[in-house]
Design an enzyme around this catalytic site. Structure first.
Site, short mmCIF file in Angstrom:
data_model
loop_
_atom_site.label_atom_id
_atom_site.label_comp_id
_atom_site.label_asym_id
_atom_site.label_seq_id
_atom_site.Cartn_x
_atom_site.Cartn_y
_atom_site.Cartn_z
N ASP A 29 0.82 -1.22 0.00
CA ASP A 29 0.00 0.00 0.00
C ASP A 29 0.85 1.27 0.00
O ASP A 29 1.96 1.28 0.55
CB ASP A 29 -0.89 -0.02 1.25
CG ASP A 29 -2.05 0.95 1.12
OD1 ASP A 29 -2.29 1.45 0.01
OD2 ASP A 29 -2.72 1.20 2.14
N TRP A 34 2.82 7.93 -2.68
CA TRP A 34 4.25 8.07 -3.03
C TRP A 34 4.37 8.91 -4.31
O TRP A 34 5.19 9.82 -4.40
CB TRP A 34 4.86 6.68 -3.23
CG TRP A 34 6.31 6.65 -3.57
CD1 TRP A 34 7.35 6.56 -2.69
CD2 TRP A 34 6.90 6.70 -4.88
NE1 TRP A 34 8.55 6.54 -3.37
CE2 TRP A 34 8.30 6.63 -4.71
CE3 TRP A 34 6.38 6.79 -6.18
CZ2 TRP A 34 9.19 6.65 -5.80
CZ3 TRP A 34 7.27 6.81 -7.25
CH2 TRP A 34 8.65 6.74 -7.05
N ARG A 42 -0.39 8.55 -10.50
CA ARG A 42 -0.49 7.38 -9.61
C ARG A 42 0.15 6.14 -10.24
O ARG A 42 0.72 5.29 -9.56
CB ARG A 42 -1.97 7.08 -9.31
CG ARG A 42 -2.63 8.14 -8.45
CD ARG A 42 -4.11 7.81 -8.25
NE ARG A 42 -4.28 6.48 -7.68
CZ ARG A 42 -4.15 6.20 -6.37
NH1 ARG A 42 -3.89 7.16 -5.51
NH2 ARG A 42 -4.31 4.97 -5.93
N HIS A 46 2.64 2.91 -8.96
CA HIS A 46 2.48 1.45 -9.12
C HIS A 46 3.71 0.84 -9.78
O HIS A 46 4.14 -0.26 -9.42
CB HIS A 46 1.22 1.13 -9.93
CG HIS A 46 -0.04 1.54 -9.24
ND1 HIS A 46 -0.29 1.24 -7.92
CD2 HIS A 46 -1.12 2.26 -9.66
CE1 HIS A 46 -1.47 1.74 -7.56
NE2 HIS A 46 -1.98 2.36 -8.60
N SER A 74 -7.28 -6.05 -5.63
CA SER A 74 -8.41 -6.60 -4.87
C SER A 74 -9.69 -6.60 -5.71
O SER A 74 -9.77 -5.93 -6.74
CB SER A 74 -8.63 -5.78 -3.59
OG SER A 74 -9.28 -4.56 -3.92
N ASN A 77 -10.70 -3.13 -6.24
CA ASN A 77 -9.86 -2.21 -7.03
C ASN A 77 -10.41 -1.92 -8.43
O ASN A 77 -9.97 -0.98 -9.09
CB ASN A 77 -8.42 -2.73 -7.15
CG ASN A 77 -7.62 -2.59 -5.87
OD1 ASN A 77 -6.70 -3.35 -5.61
ND2 ASN A 77 -7.98 -1.62 -5.03
N TRP A 78 -11.41 -2.70 -8.90
CA TRP A 78 -12.02 -2.42 -10.21
C TRP A 78 -12.70 -1.05 -10.21
O TRP A 78 -12.98 -0.51 -11.27
CB TRP A 78 -13.05 -3.49 -10.56
CG TRP A 78 -12.48 -4.87 -10.73
CD1 TRP A 78 -12.61 -5.92 -9.86
CD2 TRP A 78 -11.68 -5.35 -11.83
NE1 TRP A 78 -11.94 -7.02 -10.35
CE2 TRP A 78 -11.36 -6.70 -11.56
CE3 TRP A 78 -11.20 -4.78 -13.01
CZ2 TRP A 78 -10.58 -7.48 -12.42
CZ3 TRP A 78 -10.43 -5.56 -13.87
CH2 TRP A 78 -10.13 -6.88 -13.57
N ARG A 198 1.76 -4.31 6.68
CA ARG A 198 1.08 -3.28 5.89
C ARG A 198 1.85 -1.99 6.00
O ARG A 198 1.91 -1.36 7.06
CB ARG A 198 -0.36 -3.06 6.35
CG ARG A 198 -1.05 -2.04 5.46
CD ARG A 198 -2.55 -2.01 5.57
NE ARG A 198 -3.12 -1.27 4.45
CZ ARG A 198 -4.37 -1.32 4.07
NH1 ARG A 198 -5.22 -2.09 4.71
NH2 ARG A 198 -4.80 -0.61 3.05
N ARG A 204 -5.40 -1.50 8.79
CA ARG A 204 -6.53 -2.39 8.48
C ARG A 204 -6.04 -3.56 7.65
O ARG A 204 -5.00 -3.50 7.02
CB ARG A 204 -7.62 -1.73 7.64
CG ARG A 204 -7.90 -0.32 7.75
CD ARG A 204 -9.01 0.03 6.75
NE ARG A 204 -8.42 0.63 5.59
CZ ARG A 204 -8.00 1.88 5.54
NH1 ARG A 204 -8.10 2.65 6.60
NH2 ARG A 204 -7.46 2.36 4.44
N SER A 206 -8.22 -4.88 5.21
CA SER A 206 -8.82 -4.65 3.89
C SER A 206 -9.09 -5.93 3.11
O SER A 206 -8.75 -6.05 1.93
CB SER A 206 -7.93 -3.72 3.05
OG SER A 206 -7.79 -2.48 3.68
#
Ligand code: FPP
Length: 250
Positions: A29, A34, A42, A46, A74, A77-78, A198, A204, A206
């Protein structure tokens, strides 16, 4: 291996190579933050996160940790913008192709947790090929990539498969126990994670390995995933080694 046996600095604990976790799970995460901090898109976060994944996978292998599970994408994430989803899929394709080439030589195999049947066709085929090649590799190290993964979704799919087996007489409902149910999960055959990490300051789970993490130790750090490195991983393991794991006993 000398790198891991560095002399203790004042106040610094040392990694005990005889008490390493067998299975580490990581929620990768902080890629977006970052990138934002650097004024980058973004997707650049990645891309940097994928490089960190490679570094950490080899670091775990070099330490002798047999299982690493990473949360790559996840079921939720869609909901992200199509461009970001597509950039993550492209990165997965790139790194899986690289892994396919190197698995044999580098001594690891890759498996997937999650429902890969709904992925774009080319990526789905690549996942199948990666698993099939991995099955032929005599690998001491296994990387589980959670892809279109959600812990609740995994449990529901397992429950449906089990119910089908009951309906068709292959198993008896009375015989169900934790070990039997675990065999219906995507993680079948993989020991439960000992340590879940994490980064990025979020506290969390998640939907990451909720069944498997029942007795896992957790380590949270503010470091963002692209900045995560072998040193931070070692710190997490040293912290883990200080804990007393009783699994409900005394
Ligand atoms: C979470 O950070 C990260 C993701 C949802 C994607 C992770 C994917 C990769 C690291 C690349 C491909 C993976 C492999 C295994 C090659 P975030 O975007 O939610 O970060 P934020 O919370 O700072 O926005």
């Amino acid at each position: 291996m000398a790198f891991f046996r560095t002399k203790k600095q004042a106040g610094e604990a040392e990694l005990d190579l005889s008490r390493l976790p067998k299975h580490i799970g990581i929620i990768m995460d902080g890629n977006g933050r970052w990138a934002k901090k650097r004024g980058l898109p973004r997707t650049a976060g990645h891309a940097a996160g994928a490089e960190t994944f490679r570094t950490i996978a080899y670091h775990c292998r070099d330490l002798g940790i047999p299982y690493l599970t990473v949360y790559a994408f996840s079921t939720e994430n869609w909901k992200r913008p199509a461009e970001e989803v597509s950039a993550i899929m492209d990165l997965l394709r790139k790194y899986l192709l690289e892994a396919l080439e190197k698995m044999q030589k580098d001594g690891f195999r890759i498996r997937f947790l999650g429902d890969v049947t709904v992925l774009p066709e080319e990526l789905r085929e690549l996942c199948l090929e990666t698993v099939s090649v991995g099955n032929q590799v005599d690998a001491k190290y296994q990387i589980n990539v959670c892809l279109n993964y959600g812990g609740r979704d995994e449990i529901i799919r397992a429950a449906k498969a089990w119910a089908r087996d009951v309906a068709e007489g292959r198993v008896q409902a009375e015989d169900l126990d934790e070990a039997a149910f675990s065999r219906y999960l995507d993680s079948r055959g993989v020991p439960d994670p000992d340590l879940i990490i994490r980064p990025s300051g979020e506290l969390r789970l998640s939907n990451f390995l909720p069944w498997q993490s029942a007795y896992a130790e957790f380590y949270f750090t503010d470091v963002l995933w692209p900045d995560f490195d072998g040193k931070v991983l070692n710190e997490a393991i040293i912290d883990y080694q200080k804990r007393s794991r009783r699994f409900g006993g005394i």
